[in-house]
Design a protein around this motif. Sequence first.
Motif, mmCIF file in Angstrom:
data_model
loop_
_atom_site.group_PDB
_atom_site.id
_atom_site.type_symbol
_atom_site.label_atom_id
_atom_site.label_comp_id
_atom_site.label_asym_id
_atom_site.label_seq_id
_atom_site.Cartn_x
_atom_site.Cartn_y
_atom_site.Cartn_z
ATOM 1 N N ALA A 57 0.817 -1.212 0.000
ATOM 2 C CA ALA A 57 0.000 0.000 0.000
ATOM 3 C C ALA A 57 0.851 1.262 0.000
ATOM 4 O O ALA A 57 0.432 2.287 -0.540
ATOM 5 C CB ALA A 57 -0.948 -0.007 1.201
ATOM 6 N N ILE A 58 2.041 1.211 0.605
ATOM 7 C CA ILE A 58 2.883 2.417 0.630
ATOM 8 C C ILE A 58 4.055 2.312 -0.361
ATOM 9 O O ILE A 58 5.002 3.100 -0.297
ATOM 10 C CB ILE A 58 3.373 2.776 2.058
ATOM 11 C CG1 ILE A 58 4.392 1.771 2.608
ATOM 12 C CG2 ILE A 58 2.207 2.922 3.021
ATOM 13 C CD1 ILE A 58 5.195 2.309 3.800
ATOM 14 N N LEU A 59 3.976 1.332 -1.238
ATOM 15 C CA LEU A 59 5.005 1.124 -2.271
ATOM 16 C C LEU A 59 6.401 1.026 -1.645
ATOM 17 O O LEU A 59 7.343 1.686 -2.075
ATOM 18 C CB LEU A 59 4.952 2.260 -3.298
ATOM 19 C CG LEU A 59 5.186 1.834 -4.748
ATOM 20 C CD1 LEU A 59 3.991 1.040 -5.271
ATOM 21 C CD2 LEU A 59 5.401 3.037 -5.649
ATOM 22 N N LEU A 60 6.470 0.198 -0.608
ATOM 23 C CA LEU A 60 7.743 -0.035 0.081
ATOM 24 C C LEU A 60 8.241 -1.421 -0.300
ATOM 25 O O LEU A 60 7.495 -2.396 -0.195
ATOM 26 C CB LEU A 60 7.528 0.059 1.601
ATOM 27 C CG LEU A 60 8.689 -0.366 2.516
ATOM 28 C CD1 LEU A 60 9.885 0.554 2.348
ATOM 29 C CD2 LEU A 60 8.236 -0.350 3.984
ATOM 30 N N PRO A 146 -6.626 3.430 7.491
ATOM 31 C CA PRO A 146 -6.396 2.749 8.763
ATOM 32 C C PRO A 146 -6.010 1.268 8.607
ATOM 33 O O PRO A 146 -5.542 0.659 9.562
ATOM 34 C CB PRO A 146 -7.738 2.866 9.496
ATOM 35 C CG PRO A 146 -8.446 3.976 8.827
ATOM 36 C CD PRO A 146 -7.998 3.984 7.400
ATOM 37 N N ALA A 147 -6.191 0.716 7.417
ATOM 38 C CA ALA A 147 -5.783 -0.680 7.188
ATOM 39 C C ALA A 147 -4.261 -0.811 7.114
ATOM 40 O O ALA A 147 -3.723 -1.905 7.300
ATOM 41 C CB ALA A 147 -6.421 -1.205 5.910
ATOM 42 N N ILE A 148 -3.587 0.284 6.813
ATOM 43 C CA ILE A 148 -2.123 0.258 6.740
ATOM 44 C C ILE A 148 -1.570 0.371 8.160
ATOM 45 O O ILE A 148 -1.877 1.329 8.865
ATOM 46 C CB ILE A 148 -1.577 1.428 5.885
ATOM 47 C CG1 ILE A 148 -2.189 1.413 4.477
ATOM 48 C CG2 ILE A 148 -0.050 1.384 5.826
ATOM 49 C CD1 ILE A 148 -1.900 2.671 3.673
ATOM 50 N N LYS A 149 -0.784 -0.629 8.563
ATOM 51 C CA LYS A 149 -0.196 -0.553 9.915
ATOM 52 C C LYS A 149 1.113 0.231 9.798
ATOM 53 O O LYS A 149 2.210 -0.327 9.789
ATOM 54 C CB LYS A 149 0.012 -1.965 10.468
ATOM 55 C CG LYS A 149 -0.108 -2.013 11.980
ATOM 56 C CD LYS A 149 -0.307 -3.410 12.493
ATOM 57 C CE LYS A 149 0.078 -3.541 13.944
ATOM 58 N NZ LYS A 149 -0.629 -2.675 14.883
ATOM 59 N N SER A 150 0.972 1.536 9.688
ATOM 60 C CA SER A 150 2.123 2.386 9.374
ATOM 61 C C SER A 150 2.797 2.902 10.636
ATOM 62 O O SER A 150 2.237 2.836 11.732
ATOM 63 C CB SER A 150 1.669 3.577 8.526
ATOM 64 O OG SER A 150 1.165 4.605 9.352
#
Length: 288
Positions: A57-60, A146-150
Amino acid sequence: MKIYIDGKYCDEKNAKISVFDHGLLYGDGIFEGIRAYNGRVFKLQEHIDRLFCSAKAILLDIPISHAEMMKAVVNTCRKNKLRDCYIRLVVTRGIGTLGLNPNRCKRGSVIIIADKIQVYPKEMYENGMAIVTVATTRNLHSALNPAIKSLNYLNNILAKIEANIAGVEEAIMLNSEGFVAECTADNIFILKGGKMYTPPLSAGALYGITRGVVMDMAQEAGIPVSEPNLTRYDVFNADECFLTGTGAELIPVTKVDGRVIGTGKPGTITKSLVKSYHALTQVSGEPI
Ligand code: PXG
């Protein structure tokens, strides 16, 4: 304590990362909170799956494979001779230049810490906890999902500060429409007339691993489970309420915003789910 950093195991005092890491400079990164019980890492596959989904999701680009990550988590527990522990897995964007452009970061960094766990006071597991609804709303999907555990947990921390000020341990966060989303580090469940309800993921909840386990356990026990939008009214008038999370496990809630929930004591279904959950954690998971 031995801490895993990019393939090496460092002593605690040498376990350091650069001040130019974008995880620190911008909260640019992701994490997982995992637990091991009785010599097994509970739901490891699910946690690593979610880590890779957050990364996508964060293109990591996570520098090691899914299988290598699973092994690294298990090895970190083994090296520290821990059989019951809390595992904090962090992947940062890595070292970059000042300026938020992630393209300037060459390689992501992986950190794995395995340590003893701190939980809510024992007394709250037995008698239930009081929580409040706070003014800080959950992040919008369209802003920071909020689904991204960032590593960007300020939304949750602001809510936690409000809980602290109110003298309680957890807070209900509503979404921008006023529906119940989740708590600062836990998902929320209610029971009413023998049926179990939890907010849908679209309301702004993390896809909690414990949430999933509890929904499966309830279904197996013949308790109907659904995910409608819930309001504070639904929570106030529930027969039972509890929270789920890797850290919290299952904790009964007996008061919300001054309203007593059900009988004011942990509910019977909640108590039986707590028992089943503990039993499951003792026998399932990736062996250390
Ligand atoms: N919502 C949020 C916002 C979370 O951060 C949960 C729900 C529960 O998800 P799991 O998958 O754990 O059932 C979380 C999880 C910590 C810590 O150190 C935080 C979490 C889990 C473990 C430790 O604060 N958050």
